[in-house]
Design a protein around this motif. Sequence first.
Motif, mmCIF file in Angstrom:
data_model
loop_
_atom_site.group_PDB
_atom_site.id
_atom_site.type_symbol
_atom_site.label_atom_id
_atom_site.label_comp_id
_atom_site.label_asym_id
_atom_site.label_seq_id
_atom_site.Cartn_x
_atom_site.Cartn_y
_atom_site.Cartn_z
ATOM 1 N N TRP A 1 -9.474 -6.919 -2.769
ATOM 2 C CA TRP A 1 -8.585 -6.106 -3.255
ATOM 3 C C TRP A 1 -7.195 -6.630 -2.599
ATOM 4 N N GLY A 2 -6.099 -6.759 -3.632
ATOM 5 C CA GLY A 2 -4.827 -7.216 -3.362
ATOM 6 C C GLY A 2 -4.809 -8.884 -3.124
ATOM 7 N N GLU A 3 -5.888 -9.508 -3.804
ATOM 8 C CA GLU A 3 -5.793 -10.757 -3.673
ATOM 9 C C GLU A 3 -4.418 -11.477 -4.750
ATOM 10 N N SER B 1 1.543 -6.137 3.448
ATOM 11 C CA SER B 1 1.294 -6.770 4.791
ATOM 12 C C SER B 1 -0.137 -6.474 5.150
ATOM 13 N N PHE B 2 -0.436 -5.305 4.954
ATOM 14 C CA PHE B 2 -2.180 -4.878 5.004
ATOM 15 C C PHE B 2 -3.054 -5.754 4.344
ATOM 16 N N VAL B 3 -2.667 -6.209 2.962
ATOM 17 C CA VAL B 3 -3.545 -7.081 2.315
ATOM 18 C C VAL B 3 -3.113 -8.689 2.681
ATOM 19 N N GLY B 4 -2.061 -8.724 3.292
ATOM 20 C CA GLY B 4 -1.562 -9.869 3.205
ATOM 21 C C GLY B 4 -2.086 -10.782 4.670
ATOM 22 N N ILE C 1 -9.498 5.552 19.448
ATOM 23 C CA ILE C 1 -9.497 6.856 18.982
ATOM 24 C C ILE C 1 -8.570 7.100 17.752
ATOM 25 N N MET C 2 -7.856 5.963 17.396
ATOM 26 C CA MET C 2 -7.065 6.243 16.091
ATOM 27 C C MET C 2 -7.185 5.183 14.932
ATOM 28 N N GLU C 3 -7.042 3.796 15.468
ATOM 29 C CA GLU C 3 -6.843 2.635 14.549
ATOM 30 C C GLU C 3 -8.176 2.266 13.731
ATOM 31 N N GLU C 4 -8.027 2.600 12.461
ATOM 32 C CA GLU C 4 -9.114 2.052 11.428
ATOM 33 C C GLU C 4 -8.764 1.862 10.031
ATOM 34 N N GLY D 1 -14.370 -1.386 -0.747
ATOM 35 C CA GLY D 1 -13.540 -2.609 -0.744
ATOM 36 C C GLY D 1 -11.938 -2.384 -0.921
ATOM 37 N N VAL D 2 -11.829 -1.132 -1.115
ATOM 38 C CA VAL D 2 -10.360 -0.649 -1.282
ATOM 39 C C VAL D 2 -9.863 -0.106 0.143
ATOM 40 N N ILE D 3 -8.629 -0.677 0.449
ATOM 41 C CA ILE D 3 -7.982 0.008 1.729
ATOM 42 C C ILE D 3 -7.237 1.331 1.421
#
Lengths: 266, 160, 745
Positions: C105-107, C267-270, C657-660, C666-668
């Motif tokens: 996703w995001g390629e 940035s999340f996919v980069g 406790i929070m970061e995921e 396959g999709v964020i």
Amino acid sequence: MHIERPEGLDEALAALAADPHATLLAGGTDLMVEVNLTHRRPASVVALRRVPELREWDERMIGAGVSWARMESGPVTGLAQLARTVGSPQIRAVGTLGGNLGTASPAGDALPWLAALDAEVVLASDRGRRRLAWDEFLLGPKRTARQPGELIVGVQLPEALPPHQAFAKVGVRQAMVIATVNCCVVRDADGATRVALGAVGPTVRRARRAEALVSGTVRPSAAVLDRFEALVREEIAPIDDHRASAAYRRHAAGVLARRTLERCWS
Amino acid sequence: MIVTLEVNGEPCAAEVAGFESLLWVLRERLGLTGAKDACLQGECGSCSVLLDGEVVCACLVLAADAEGARVTTVEGLAGGSEGELHLVQQAFVDAGAVQCGFCTPGLIVAAAHLLETRPGAGDAEVREALSGNLCRCTGYGAILRAVARAQSQATQGGAP
Amino acid sequence: MSEVLVQRPTVRGGVGESVPRPDAVPKVTGRFDFLGDLHAEGMVWGATRRAWLPRARLVRVDVTPALTMRGVHAALTQDDVPGHRYQGQKVTDQPVLAEGEVRTWGEPVAVVAADDPETARRAADAIIVELDELEPLTDLDEALARGSVFRHVRVRRGDPDARGEVVVEDTYTTATQDPAALGTEAGLAVPDGLGGLDLWGPTQWTHVDRTQLAACLGLSPEQVRVQPCRLGGAFGSREDLSLQTHLGMLALRLGRPVKMVYDRTESFVGHVKRHGARMRYRHEADRAGRLVRVEAQLLLDGGPYELTSSAVVANSSYFALGPYRCQRVEVDGYALRTNNPPSGAMRGFGANQPCFAAEAQMDRLAEALGLDPLELRLRNAIGPGDHLATTGQLIEHPLPTAEVIRSVAAIPLPDALAPADDDPRRLPGGTGLTTPRDRVVRGVGYAVGLKNLQFSEGFDDYAEARVELTAEGARVHTAAIEVGQGMVTIIAQVVRSTLGVSQVEVAFDHTGRIGSAGSTSASRQTQMAGNAALEAATVVRTQALERLGGDHLDDAGVWRGEQLLAPLAELVADGPIEHHVRYRHRPTQQPDADGQGALHVDFCVAAHRAVVDVDPDLGLVRVVEIAIAQDVGRALNPQQLHGQIEGGIAQGMGHAIMEEVVLDAGVIRNASFTDYLLPTCLDAPEVEAVLVEQPSPWGPFGAKGMAELPTMSATPAVVAAVRAATGRALTRAPVRPEDVVGDLR
Ligand SMILES: Cc1cc2nc3c(=O)[nH]c(=O)nc-3n(C[C@H](O)[C@H](O)[C@H](O)COP(=O)(O)OP(=O)(O)OC[C@H]3O[C@@H](n4cnc5c(N)ncnc54)[C@H](O)[C@@H]3O)c2cc1C
Ligand code: FES
Ligand code: FES
């Protein structure tokens, strides 16, 4: 893009009358996120932050342009509690009540308070004003009854503000978090109790059967509170999303409503 | 359209396209790249500036709506003479509150404003006041120590 | 030659002092130019068109609509890559732009350059991309079953028949974590007019970027000058290329500078993330609490391209059970190819995930044995003279496992929450006013982490440095990348203490000026760049002394005995004294078929204790305090060390406790800071740190690289504390409120 920066309400309404589909801009904390992230490009904007009438706040009416920062330190307890949870100090410095209503997000933090208070939303256009009950105004997720050419002037409060108001909001961070569930409970002097919850359905919900159970002068017993919690859970329609599962929201709504109700006695 | 502003005490005018934010105008039109752009959604505070005396996220201010506003950026905070730092800036340096430094300009602006408006804020109050400024590097400990240092210097005029 | 008698000055800013960073002043005044702040005359802006499906056949890409727009200068696809069409640090399997099939996703599918970012973005959107959706592979067990494996690391050691009486087993999950460096990807490519270019991009290792870029751009390495960059954080996410090749292609095509900046969503996919993992563990112990057997199957989600996954899974496998002795170990680690977002390096490099699982296992084993969890750890703790339970490597040098455990336990516990403390900022749920004081339960949990330092498994790892001594002082040249961690300060301190000269500056050079310093990762630069600088400075000092026959060098100049022979200016009147070094750490071995060998240079341990307050009814957690005892070799800069510890802990507790990264086929689903939550100031716990100093023979002045461990064992410690508070099993990180509440229908 065309922008109007009216400095008075009449001027703002005239600008809207001339361009009824213009995008209204208050603090920009919702709108600019759309502009920056989803690349919304409004063709014309009427900016409201210079309109003094919208920043007025008296006994019966809170102007749409009142910022969270003012609500946070204001005299209305429920509103002050919820305002403190909205975003960060930077967001609260400019974000407004009117913007929260204009966006009408299912998780909007002012909405449970509005619903619990049975408050009304005052809309104006160059043709005059109208008042809509909160549930006539909020039609669905991000949908309101505002018509082109109208703007929100403010929130009309009931004649007597409930002496007991409590707000609570669940999020997975100590601050700066969108509600997984939020809840407002108010209780009048005569014991009439109203309970509203957000982020547990397409728009804010009142838990009317639960309200009926605890309205009255006696303080509910533990058994009644258990029943209250269960009724709240029955009266909502949460969904699964990336913030939480429907099952958790349902559970948390019950706990939160019960605790918020209990705060009305402390 | 042309927007006129007062930035760091200087009157200035900038050509802006309709949808542009104050942050973009500061960074790209006025060459003030101190305010940063980590999220453009109001969540990180790296773009914090003072707008008419209040801390705001410059990324959420429509530049066209900032007409006539008074803006102070991190570049405008330092003391009068060349090389002199604002109390908060010096405290950040001394307390080791800077790592990558991307959050720093926004935090400096927010902390300087806090120091001015609520000089005696306690730990929890400071944390709440800075909760709109994310830092990924420091875990905030050194930042809180820097603020405490600046507070004690401001009130006692001496070293903490 | 002057023969004046003066007091010998002592060096200022040497090792052991809390020297402030040289770049702190420009950073606090907003005058430090990060990548996104760069500007070049005549530059245009790039933008990327991305795929919106996690897997699809790429049917058609037509850039014509973009090219016909005003202000658009170029629109390029995979067909336009001038050289090798695939990139990658270890294996070149990642297409520069999608080719044939979209695998995540995001390629990136195409890139454009235009007069301004708005035009560039609209042009990218205008490109016609046709995708034919394919079923994505996103489940780890399914990937394993289909043999979609980048690397399988097999570890077998000890007596196969060894069995313990007490057995605990379970399956653990850690979600994908985003490094979320605050600065997003940004870069600038400037053609040099001679066919080559200068490139500023987010990197942790300029020379390895240069190799890939030269190949893809069809240039010689000399034609690509990868410039040192000023990063808004890294944490591993800049080890792999993001926008560099695209910038290079556009700049070469246009013959003008091109700049690109990713927004947060992009940035999340980069950039690469910490691998999500599923881990099956079985621990067996004897009644005396000795580990007898550990079996582990580790599945790591690599995403579609190999990147550093094959090295990450090695770390996971070799550190699968932590710093403990064990008679029999069987580990199978798999880095799996999926259609989830690409994973790679992140602080801890694969050692974090098993640490979460194995430390939970230790607690459960302790419970099954009726032992105190720390006592169980102490009974099994490894130290010098022991062999690593996985690889069999002899621990030859300081490894204070038992010391860190005892030290952390000795730190006084924080005060109990006062019965009347109803400041919501100190209660779970914070300003949301969710939680009355009397519903709060406190829990305490421990975890211990073990990790290697520097590159392993036989990699030829080196770092270059050049030290120059002039009348102004010393200058250290390096290609190492300062990501914010403070290497710039440490290198200068090492050189000051070595030379005796206080005026030392670090100059970051581009790839054409100096050889590789290796990656700023693997906890290696303090030791690698630090040792290179130390060796170079040692030679410079010797030469300086030899020039005049002196026996001591300091800020005043060269001395013989009590006599100053010459000030610095005179010493270097005929030219600077300089020396260049290529430093290598001791060689490591490659693993045999059973994963055995001396695969690592050195190790580091830390122990965490987390104290949490939990609202069990709503499942909300506030981390009150994290105490840590950490093996650091020698503290070169105590203030910076504490900064690394506190920052690392915040990332580890965030993941607890929070970061995921929420993935849905396959999709964020949360590619923004609204929904990918980073700890704020109000979430950050108090940190109590004890530094355990046992000098390492491999570090400058005994220092160890240390900045990964604070993150590693923080996650399991926090989750252990939540378990202690609630009694829930909690086999997944991060712990979600619903996991704490449990039993939801
Ligand atoms: C980082 C961040 C955190 C946030 N956290 C929260 C949170 O915790 N809880 C929460 O509820 N919200 C949150 N929000 C959303 C937002 O801040 C609020 O909804 C805010 O009240 C919007 O007000 P505004 O003045 O900024 O609105 P704007 O962005 O200016 O406008 C929002 C919408 O309302 C319309 N509008 C504005 N004023 C009027 C008016 N007078 N009449 C008619 N329409 C009008 C606009 O046209 C627009 O559609 C957050 C936003 C950000 C960026
Ligand atoms: S860039 Fe403005 S808040 Fe993040
Ligand atoms: S110092 Fe890097 S984000 Fe704060």
